[in-house]
Write a protein that holds these residues in place. Structure first.
Motif, short mmCIF file in Angstrom:
data_model
loop_
_atom_site.label_atom_id
_atom_site.label_comp_id
_atom_site.label_asym_id
_atom_site.label_seq_id
_atom_site.Cartn_x
_atom_site.Cartn_y
_atom_site.Cartn_z
N GLN A 42 0.93 -0.97 -0.04
CA GLN A 42 0.04 0.11 -0.11
C GLN A 42 0.83 1.45 -0.13
O GLN A 42 1.88 1.44 0.55
CB GLN A 42 -0.88 -0.03 1.14
N ASP A 43 0.48 2.39 -0.67
CA ASP A 43 1.25 3.54 -0.71
C ASP A 43 1.13 4.16 0.59
O ASP A 43 -0.07 3.89 1.08
CB ASP A 43 0.74 4.41 -1.77
N SER A 44 2.25 4.94 0.99
CA SER A 44 2.04 5.73 2.24
C SER A 44 3.14 6.60 2.14
O SER A 44 4.18 6.64 1.55
CB SER A 44 2.56 4.92 3.49
N VAL A 45 2.76 7.64 3.12
CA VAL A 45 3.30 8.77 3.16
C VAL A 45 3.97 9.16 4.57
O VAL A 45 2.96 8.94 5.41
CB VAL A 45 2.85 10.20 2.57
N SER A 46 5.13 9.34 4.56
CA SER A 46 5.72 9.83 5.96
C SER A 46 6.27 11.01 6.06
O SER A 46 7.04 11.34 5.22
CB SER A 46 6.68 8.89 6.58
N ILE A 47 6.07 11.89 7.01
CA ILE A 47 6.65 13.29 7.01
C ILE A 47 7.93 13.16 7.96
O ILE A 47 7.62 12.75 9.09
CB ILE A 47 5.71 14.51 7.48
N THR A 48 9.03 13.62 7.88
CA THR A 48 10.11 13.70 8.81
C THR A 48 9.97 14.47 9.72
O THR A 48 9.25 15.62 9.56
CB THR A 48 11.43 14.27 7.88
#
Length: 106
Positions: A42-48
């Motif tokens: 699944q696509d996921s986005v994480s912000i540093t």
């Protein structure tokens, strides 16, 4: 010439067989798609943390007026009390520097 229709296969049975074959093909395709979907990530986005901090600082800066009211009040009070001293040499240097940048002279 006469056609003997008594020896033809039952057309209703042929149609049912074709429908069943199509249904089986569709079910197989759905199952294959489901297993492929399960195997895909699944696509996921994480912000540093740095990006989160930058976002907060950007929001804070946009909500700020850009004027340090505390500093303005101190200077205003010093002027009204006659305690504010102006460094005329520094002021003159900064005016010359500003004009040289403004008119492109150094």
């Amino acid at each position: 010439m006469a056609i003997n229709i008594n020896n033809l296969p039952n057309t209703a049975q042929v149609k049912n067989d074709k429908v069943e074959q199509n249904t089986q093909r569709q079910q197989t395709a759905v199952q294959q798609n489901a297993t492929q979907g399960a195997n895909q990530k699944q696509d996921s986005v994480s912000i540093t943390p740095q990006a989160q901090q930058f976002s907060k600082l950007t929001e804070k800066a946009s909500n700020s007026s850009g004027i340090d009211q505390e500093k303005v009040e101190k200077i205003r009070q010093a002027i009204s009390e006659g305690k504010y001293k102006i460094n005329v040499e520094q002021l003159a240097r900064r005016i010359v520097h500003f004009e040289s940048e403004l008119f492109g002279k150094k």
